[in-house]
Scaffold this motif. Structure first.
Motif, PDB file in Angstrom:
ATOM      1  N   GLU A  34     -63.478   3.610  93.431  1.00 10.42           N
ATOM      2  CA  GLU A  34     -64.928   3.618  93.744  1.00 10.42           C
ATOM      3  C   GLU A  34     -65.771   4.082  92.781  1.00 10.42           C
ATOM      4  OE1 GLU A  34     -66.138   1.933  96.946  1.00 10.42           O
ATOM      5  OE2 GLU A  34     -67.085   4.024  97.187  1.00 10.42           O
ATOM      6  N   ARG A  53     -73.434   3.848 102.285  1.00 10.85           N
ATOM      7  CA  ARG A  53     -72.401   3.366 101.241  1.00 10.85           C
ATOM      8  C   ARG A  53     -71.415   4.622 100.827  1.00 10.85           C
ATOM      9  NH1 ARG A  53     -71.241   0.029 100.584  1.00 10.85           N
ATOM     10  NH2 ARG A  53     -71.243  -0.855  98.648  1.00 10.85           N
ATOM     11  N   GLY A  54     -70.811   4.761  99.655  1.00  6.01           N
ATOM     12  CA  GLY A  54     -69.604   5.610  99.469  1.00  6.01           C
ATOM     13  C   GLY A  54     -70.144   6.978  99.632  1.00  6.01           C
ATOM     14  N   GLN A  99     -74.623   2.988  93.920  1.00  2.11           N
ATOM     15  CA  GLN A  99     -74.544   2.261  94.938  1.00  2.11           C
ATOM     16  C   GLN A  99     -76.039   2.124  95.904  1.00  2.11           C
ATOM     17  OE1 GLN A  99     -71.160   3.232  97.362  1.00  2.11           O
ATOM     18  NE2 GLN A  99     -69.706   2.112  95.807  1.00  2.11           N
ATOM     19  N   TYR A 156     -69.622   7.763 103.264  1.00  2.58           N
ATOM     20  CA  TYR A 156     -68.081   7.869 103.562  1.00  2.58           C
ATOM     21  C   TYR A 156     -67.581   9.024 103.047  1.00  2.58           C
ATOM     22  CZ  TYR A 156     -69.304   2.924 103.295  1.00  2.58           C
ATOM     23  OH  TYR A 156     -69.998   1.678 103.446  1.00  2.58           O
ATOM     24  N   ASP A 173     -69.686   5.936 107.969  1.00  2.00           N
ATOM     25  CA  ASP A 173     -70.942   5.289 107.663  1.00  2.00           C
ATOM     26  C   ASP A 173     -72.170   5.798 108.263  1.00  2.00           C
ATOM     27  OD1 ASP A 173     -72.816   3.974 106.052  1.00  2.00           O
ATOM     28  OD2 ASP A 173     -71.995   1.933 106.852  1.00  2.00           O
ATOM     29  N   LYS A 196     -64.050   1.606 103.254  1.00  2.00           N
ATOM     30  CA  LYS A 196     -64.943   2.776 103.358  1.00  2.00           C
ATOM     31  C   LYS A 196     -64.131   3.885 103.432  1.00  2.00           C
ATOM     32  CE  LYS A 196     -68.508   0.539 106.401  1.00  2.00           C
ATOM     33  NZ  LYS A 196     -68.650   0.284 107.876  1.00  2.00           N
TER      34      LYS A 196
END
Lengths: 487, 136
Positions: B73, A245-246, A201, A249, A102, B112
């Motif tokens: 996702e 967020r994604g 996101q 990551y 993150d 994550k």
């Protein structure tokens, strides 16, 4: 991989500092240093975090020591609460694991001109509305949509790119670490996969330990600093904890994939694959740095949009504009980041890559990177605690530059594993327990709430006491939660 | 068969199966059991085929779970039924499931990332065992 107690040496340096000598493991280039008191060190010994502190000391170019803050706990590769600085002039490396998945996970604090007595009668409605409006938890997408071109602009410029949409003010930027923009961010180094994960996101909270809390200033320890930040006793604040967020990551994941064989290529021997790294001055290292900075800028956009939604909700519930409610950003800090900074090591000025993995920058008064309004008092440091007890605002102290590359702790640190926390909550209703303490909590997942229950964390007051007494940051105010929304 | 094991900040998955094909299929189920609490409620409405290259079994497991994470996702797909064929050069898998629907699927964790920390795949007397730590 089992938990296990750390069996290696932990030598007392003083009341708040412990040392793992570099002789502990062949390959350690420097000592490990852990900030803790007698009480916390016993908890720290109970998992493999100290071993990870020792492992980080293997990284080429590491300066002074592999450091850990009192909220240290077992991570993957690096421990959470770890700090390491590497000098590119001495073959220093950059490690995605030293930043974490993150990228630019962080915290911001918003003040208001509301007081506890104004909000308490509307607390339930306020938290319900926040929970309805602010996307939290698995699979929730945001209300803001960005096409690829706009997304690239956010990555290059951070929240100032939101100006066109009227979602950021100059004061917001002024009160964000690095003005919400790391120079050298290169959106072209961010993969399509990362962009795809991030596109829906931005402005969503996520789950795990991320939260949005309504808090009350519970106690003031430094009147002057509190006044500079516009904080006073009983004032209502909003604290937001989230990251990249994604998108972030995926940037980390892409980097770790790209680095799978890179340590061997440069003859770097590592005790853990998750410590994968590349020399700063290598094409692989530079590619990660450009992408990491872009993800950091995205994270600031995310927290900016989360704050914006909170302002809108307050405005709806209290029937006044957020400007009228004086919901000003106090400060925004990142606690998962690597930054190129100037520090004195062994009497010599050096430019080093400071990795802060679950650690917060804490520059002392007078530092040029602190916004003018805070330069007298030191950089504000926002420390989220747990949802039942407290969070803190500190300011950086001169000791941080002398001891920790301008760094302090980032939170309470976990005391229980997620599985242990769920086990301990069997037959209990965490939301009802919080309600009996006057805290309204809403979450999408009951298990998430159980894993994040107050008992799962160390006592943040204790952690803060250590960094305060060690002289790396100073207590300003303590905040207690009255409302929480989570994933 | 899979179980969750302790890791302070994150979640570990330990998977056991008679052969490699089942190990990878079970790993897929273990992964989605972290995201959705009532995985049995997922209907086989959609089918997706995956082809992955790789000879190192640990990296192959990592890449497999990562592919499932990416699929969730970006397309919000959750799967609970897998047919996997592991070959010396990689794997081919068919996954069945449907789009995540918060009205029927009880959300659990947001994953994550899959981590390399403590990643292992090994043959035991009774079959195969894998361990992977997932960042929550």
């Amino acid at each position: 991989m089992t938990k296990g107690v750390f069996q290696g040496p932990l030598l007392r340096v003083n009341d708040y500092l412990w040392r793992i000598p570099r002789s502990y493991k062949p390959g350690m280039r420097v000592d490990g240093l852990i900030y803790a008191d007698d009480y916390l060190i016993e908890q720290i010994r109970n998992d493999q975090a100290p071993e990870q502190v020792a492992n980080v000391a293997f990284l080429p170019g590491i300066q002074y020591a592999s450091l850990a803050m009192p909220d240290i706990h077992w991570g993957y590769g690096f421990c959470i609460g770890g700090v390491c600085a590497t000098d590119p002039e001495e073959g220093g490396v950059i490690s995605p694991g030293g930043v974490g998945y993150d990228i630019n996970c962080g915290v911001r604090l918003v003040r208001s001109n509301l007081y506890f007595k104004d909000v308490q009668p509307h607390l339930k409605a306020l938290i319900e509305e926040l929970f309805r409006q602010v996307p939290t938890g698995v699979g929730r997408t945001g209300k803001y949509h960005f096409d690829r071109q706009e997304l690239r602009k956010l990555l290059a410029e951070g929240p100032r790119a939101l100006k066109d949409r009227g979602l950021v003010t100059d004061a917001d930027l002024e009160h964000t670490e690095a003005h919400g923009k790391l120079e050298g961010a290169d959106p072209n180094l961010v993969s399509d996969r990362a962009l795809e994960r991030g596109s829906e996101q931005c402005g969503t909270l996520g789950s795990g330990n991320h939260f949005l809390e309504v808090q009350v200033v519970d106690a003031v320890f430094d009147e002057e600093a509190a006044r500079s930040m516009g904080l006073e006793k009983d004032m209502i604040c909003v604290m937001i904890h989230s990251g990249s967020r994604g998108l972030g990551y995926q940037v980390c994941d892409d980097a770790l994939h790209a680095l799978r064989n890179v340590p061997q290529k440069y003859g770097i021997e590592l005790p853990d694959r998750q410590l994968a790294c590349a020399p700063v001055n290598s094409p692989e290292g530079q590619r990660y740095i450009g992408a990491m900075r872009a993800a950091a800028n995205f994270a600031w956009c995310n927290r900016q949009l989360l704050m914006w939604q909170a302002r809108e909700v307050f405005s709806t519930v209290f029937g006044r504009s957020w400007q009228d409610l004086q919901m000003n950003l106090v400060y925004d800090v990142c606690h998962n980041i690597a930054k190129f900074e100037e520090h004195t090591v062994g009497g010599k000025r050096r430019k080093v890559w400071v990795h802060r993995k679950g650690a917060t920058r804490a520059f002392p008064p007078g530092h040029p990177e602190i916004p003018a309004c805070y330069r007298q008092i030191g950089q504000p440091v926002i420390i989220p605690g747990d949802m039942g007890r407290a969070s803190w605002v500190l300011v950086g102290q001169a000791g941080s530059m002398e001891q920790t590359f301008g760094t302090t702790c980032h939170g309470a640190g976990r005391a229980l594993s997620r599985t242990a926390a769920v086990q301990a909550s069997k037959g209990r209703r965490i939301d009802q327990e919080l309600a009996s303490r006057g805290i309204v909590a809403r979450a999408r997942s009951w298990k998430g709430l159980a894993e994040e229950q107050p008992d799962a964390y160390k006592d943040v007051d204790h952690v803060v006491e250590v960094v305060h007494r060690a002289g790396i940051s100073r207590k300003v105010v303590r905040l207690r939660p009255i409302g929480v929304i989570k994933g | 068969m899979f179980e969750v094991f302790e890791h302070t900040a994150d979640v570990g998955l330990r998977i056991r199966a008679a052969d490699l094909n089942q190990l990878f299929a079970e790993a897929g189920r273990a992964f989605f059991s972290l995201i959705v609490e009532n995985l049995e409620a997922v209907r086989p409405a959609t089918e997706v085929t995956f082809h992955l290259q790789g000879q190192d079994l640990e990296y192959l497991l990592f890449d497999w779970l990562n592919e499932l994470l990416y699929c969730f996702e970006t397309q919000h797909l959750i799967f609970n039924d897998f047919q996997v064929e592991v070959s010396p050069s990689g794997l081919t898998a068919v996954a069945r499931g449907e789009r995540f629907d918060p009205s029927r699927h009880q959300p659990d964790h947001e994953v994550k990332a899959i981590t390399y920390h403590g990643l292992r795949v090994r043959q035991e007397e009774q079959g195969w065992m894998a361990e992977v730590i997932v960042d929550i």
